[in-house]
Scaffold this active site. Structure first.
Site, PDB file in Angstrom:
ATOM      1  N   VAL A 278      -9.385  -0.962  -1.464  1.00 41.97           N
ATOM      2  CA  VAL A 278     -10.357  -1.928  -1.966  1.00 41.97           C
ATOM      3  C   VAL A 278     -10.253  -3.245  -1.193  1.00 41.97           C
ATOM      4  O   VAL A 278     -10.865  -4.238  -1.552  1.00 41.97           O
ATOM      5  CB  VAL A 278     -10.141  -2.173  -3.480  1.00 41.97           C
TER       6      VAL A 278
ATOM      7  N   HIS B 113     -13.327   3.754  -4.066  1.00 42.88           N
ATOM      8  CA  HIS B 113     -12.859   3.012  -5.240  1.00 42.88           C
ATOM      9  C   HIS B 113     -13.420   1.596  -5.298  1.00 42.88           C
ATOM     10  O   HIS B 113     -12.867   0.743  -5.989  1.00 42.88           O
ATOM     11  CB  HIS B 113     -11.319   2.973  -5.261  1.00 42.88           C
TER      12      HIS B 113
ATOM     13  N   CYS C  97     -22.218  -8.541 -11.998  1.00 43.01           N
ATOM     14  CA  CYS C  97     -22.493  -9.121 -13.315  1.00 43.01           C
ATOM     15  C   CYS C  97     -22.582  -8.006 -14.364  1.00 43.01           C
ATOM     16  O   CYS C  97     -23.283  -7.007 -14.155  1.00 43.01           O
ATOM     17  CB  CYS C  97     -23.810  -9.890 -13.256  1.00 43.01           C
TER      18      CYS C  97
ATOM     19  N   GLY D  43      -1.727   7.645   4.755  1.00 39.32           N
ATOM     20  CA  GLY D  43      -1.238   6.646   3.802  1.00 39.32           C
ATOM     21  C   GLY D  43      -1.714   6.863   2.379  1.00 39.32           C
ATOM     22  O   GLY D  43      -1.889   5.902   1.642  1.00 39.32           O
TER      23      GLY D  43
ATOM     24  N   SER E  50      -0.994   9.087  -1.300  1.00 33.57           N
ATOM     25  CA  SER E  50      -0.007   9.919  -1.990  1.00 33.57           C
ATOM     26  C   SER E  50      -0.574  11.297  -2.326  1.00 33.57           C
ATOM     27  O   SER E  50       0.162  12.172  -2.760  1.00 33.57           O
ATOM     28  CB  SER E  50       0.441   9.211  -3.270  1.00 33.57           C
TER      29      SER E  50
HETATM   30  P1  NAD Z   1      -0.534   5.231  -3.313  1.00 36.41           P
HETATM   31  O1  NAD Z   1      -0.028   3.834  -3.552  1.00 36.41           O
HETATM   32  O2  NAD Z   1      -0.528   6.192  -4.424  1.00 36.41           O
HETATM   33  O3  NAD Z   1       0.286   5.903  -2.113  1.00 36.41           O
HETATM   34  C1  NAD Z   1       0.535   5.209  -0.930  1.00 36.41           C
HETATM   35  C2  NAD Z   1       1.078   6.208   0.079  1.00 36.41           C
HETATM   36  O4  NAD Z   1       1.230   5.514   1.312  1.00 36.41           O
HETATM   37  C3  NAD Z   1       2.442   6.796  -0.295  1.00 36.41           C
HETATM   38  O5  NAD Z   1       2.375   8.215  -0.177  1.00 36.41           O
HETATM   39  C4  NAD Z   1       3.386   6.220   0.760  1.00 36.41           C
HETATM   40  O6  NAD Z   1       4.409   7.118   1.152  1.00 36.41           O
HETATM   41  C5  NAD Z   1       2.435   5.946   1.916  1.00 36.41           C
HETATM   42  N1  NAD Z   1       2.850   4.887   2.819  1.00 36.41           N
HETATM   43  C6  NAD Z   1       3.669   3.832   2.574  1.00 36.41           C
HETATM   44  N2  NAD Z   1       3.802   3.087   3.684  1.00 36.41           N
HETATM   45  C7  NAD Z   1       3.038   3.663   4.646  1.00 36.41           C
HETATM   46  C8  NAD Z   1       2.743   3.366   6.003  1.00 36.41           C
HETATM   47  N3  NAD Z   1       3.269   2.283   6.597  1.00 36.41           N
HETATM   48  N4  NAD Z   1       1.907   4.173   6.684  1.00 36.41           N
HETATM   49  C9  NAD Z   1       1.365   5.278   6.085  1.00 36.41           C
HETATM   50  N5  NAD Z   1       1.620   5.623   4.811  1.00 36.41           N
HETATM   51  C10 NAD Z   1       2.436   4.824   4.097  1.00 36.41           C
HETATM   52  O7  NAD Z   1      -1.954   5.041  -2.653  1.00 36.41           O
HETATM   53  P2  NAD Z   1      -3.307   5.838  -2.800  1.00 36.41           P
HETATM   54  O8  NAD Z   1      -3.043   7.280  -2.525  1.00 36.41           O
HETATM   55  O9  NAD Z   1      -4.278   5.120  -1.943  1.00 36.41           O
HETATM   56  O10 NAD Z   1      -3.725   5.666  -4.334  1.00 36.41           O
HETATM   57  C11 NAD Z   1      -3.460   4.473  -5.066  1.00 36.41           C
HETATM   58  C12 NAD Z   1      -4.652   3.801  -5.719  1.00 36.41           C
HETATM   59  O11 NAD Z   1      -4.459   2.379  -5.718  1.00 36.41           O
HETATM   60  C13 NAD Z   1      -5.948   4.008  -5.061  1.00 36.41           C
HETATM   61  O12 NAD Z   1      -6.850   4.194  -6.100  1.00 36.41           O
HETATM   62  C14 NAD Z   1      -6.296   2.690  -4.342  1.00 36.41           C
HETATM   63  O13 NAD Z   1      -7.660   2.430  -4.515  1.00 36.41           O
HETATM   64  C15 NAD Z   1      -5.524   1.665  -5.070  1.00 36.41           C
HETATM   65  N6  NAD Z   1      -4.881   0.625  -4.211  1.00 36.41           N
HETATM   66  C16 NAD Z   1      -5.507   0.126  -3.096  1.00 36.41           C
HETATM   67  C17 NAD Z   1      -4.857  -0.835  -2.297  1.00 36.41           C
HETATM   68  C18 NAD Z   1      -5.555  -1.398  -1.079  1.00 36.41           C
HETATM   69  O14 NAD Z   1      -6.773  -1.506  -1.068  1.00 36.41           O
HETATM   70  N7  NAD Z   1      -4.814  -1.755  -0.017  1.00 36.41           N
HETATM   71  C19 NAD Z   1      -3.581  -1.251  -2.612  1.00 36.41           C
HETATM   72  C20 NAD Z   1      -2.983  -0.727  -3.760  1.00 36.41           C
HETATM   73  C21 NAD Z   1      -3.640   0.218  -4.544  1.00 36.41           C
HETATM   74 ZN    ZN Z   2     -26.273 -11.640 -14.094  1.00 35.93          ZN
END
Ligand code: NAD
Ligand code: ZN
Length: 257
Positions: free
Chosen positions: A112, A128, A136, A196, A198
């Site tokens: 996001v 997402h 709004c 990246g 899970s």
């Molecule tokens: P997750 O947090 O569940 O998993 C993150 C994965 O990234 C893990 O498997 C981990 O091993 C791996 N990882 C860690 N460091 C890494 C690296 N340097 N390079 C590659 N991989 C690496 O994330 P998800 O599967 O995206 O699901 C989590 C939810 O949280 C999603 O719905 C997402 O929208 C949201 N979210 C988004 C952000 C963002 O926009 N940056 C941040 C936090 C959560």
């Molecule tokens: Zn409005």
């Protein structure tokens, strides 16, 4: 499948050079090297006493819009202050090279943070939503926002209604168009990367299932094993920046000459 492949593999490089359609699913780990905390890591400091379930739901927003919008605003500012990393840049270059030879490239993200777009990716399907559009709750009008602070919490629309972050909350549906397009393309491409993520958050993780069923070459990039690791053709136990080495190997390293 190989359980552990710390180095780049030539079959991936060769497929990347020839593929007609490349699909990438990215998750929070793609932004880890930019310093953006994962969901759980974000519950630190002031926010340590909250559970994400207490903040990331429509019910939480209805009960305490100030609390919920302050938390999302804290995350928005954090993302705004971070920069795209080598993994984001590699995906931009990958897209350019694939398009330049008449191929198709699709980047589907669960993130996001808008870092793919800020790095220069042209076509990004956000599954997402994003922290950078606030909608709004009365008139549904969306507004693009940058990093500037809000005047109130929740921020208000011109119509007087409260604005909420344009992210998909627990219990809400993913955008159907992006989801079905992502699934179709994952199932029909000839090279698929999951980077990246899970691989446990559904329905986004269903793109990995669709890709495996469609039989393209499948590649996972993640420093840790996931439920997808044993099902893909190549599991690269590496951070997202390894993509730069793949792109350099496939399309030639930038030279000073
Ligand atoms: P997750 O947090 O569940 O998993 C993150 C994965 O990234 C893990 O498997 C981990 O091993 C791996 N990882 C860690 N460091 C890494 C690296 N340097 N390079 C590659 N991989 C690496 O994330 P998800 O599967 O995206 O699901 C989590 C939810 O949280 C999603 O719905 C997402 O929208 C949201 N979210 C988004 C952000 C963002 O926009 N940056 C941040 C936090 C959560
Ligand atoms: Zn409005």
């Amino acid at each position: 499948m190989n359980d552990r492949e710390p180095d780049i593999k030539w079959p991936i490089v060769e497929r990347l050079r020839a593929a007609n359609h490349v699909v990438v699913l990215s998750g929070a780990g793609t932004s880890a090297e930019s310093g953006i905390p994962t969901f759980r890591d974000a519950m630190t400091g002031l926010w340590a006493k909250f559970d994400p379930m207490q903040l990331a739901t429509p019910e939480a927003f209805a009960a305490d819009p100030e609390l919920v919008t302050r938390w999302y605003d804290w995350r928005r500012e954090k993302c705004w202050s971070c920069q795209p990393n080598a993994g984001h840049v590699a995906l931009v270059e990958m897209e350019k090279h694939v398009l330049a030879r008449g191929g198709k490239f699709t980047l589907v993200t669960q993130n996001v943070d808008r870092l793919h777009q800020r790095a220069g990716s042209q076509r990004v399907l956000e599954l997402h939503g994003t922290l950078f559009e606030w909608r709004c709750v009365s008139c549904s009008k969306s507004q693009d926002v940058g990093g500037e602070p809000f005047a109130s919490y929740p921020p208000l629309c011109d119509c007087g209604g409260a604005r909420r972050p344009g992210v998909v909350w627990f219990g809400e549906s993913l955008p159907m168009v992006q989801l079905s397009q992502g699934r179709n393309e994952a199932g029909s491409c000839d090279l698929f990367f999951t980077v990246g993520t899970s691989a446990v958050v559904y329905p986004a993780a269903g793109l990995i299932d669709a890709a495996i069923a469609g039989k393209p070459m499948t590649v996972e990039v993640n420093p840790d094993a996931t439920p997808a690791s044993s099902r893909v053709d190549h599991a690269l136990r590496a951070s997202a920046s390894v993509l730069q080495r793949l792109v350099d190997a496939a399309f030639g390293e930038p030279s000073d000459a």
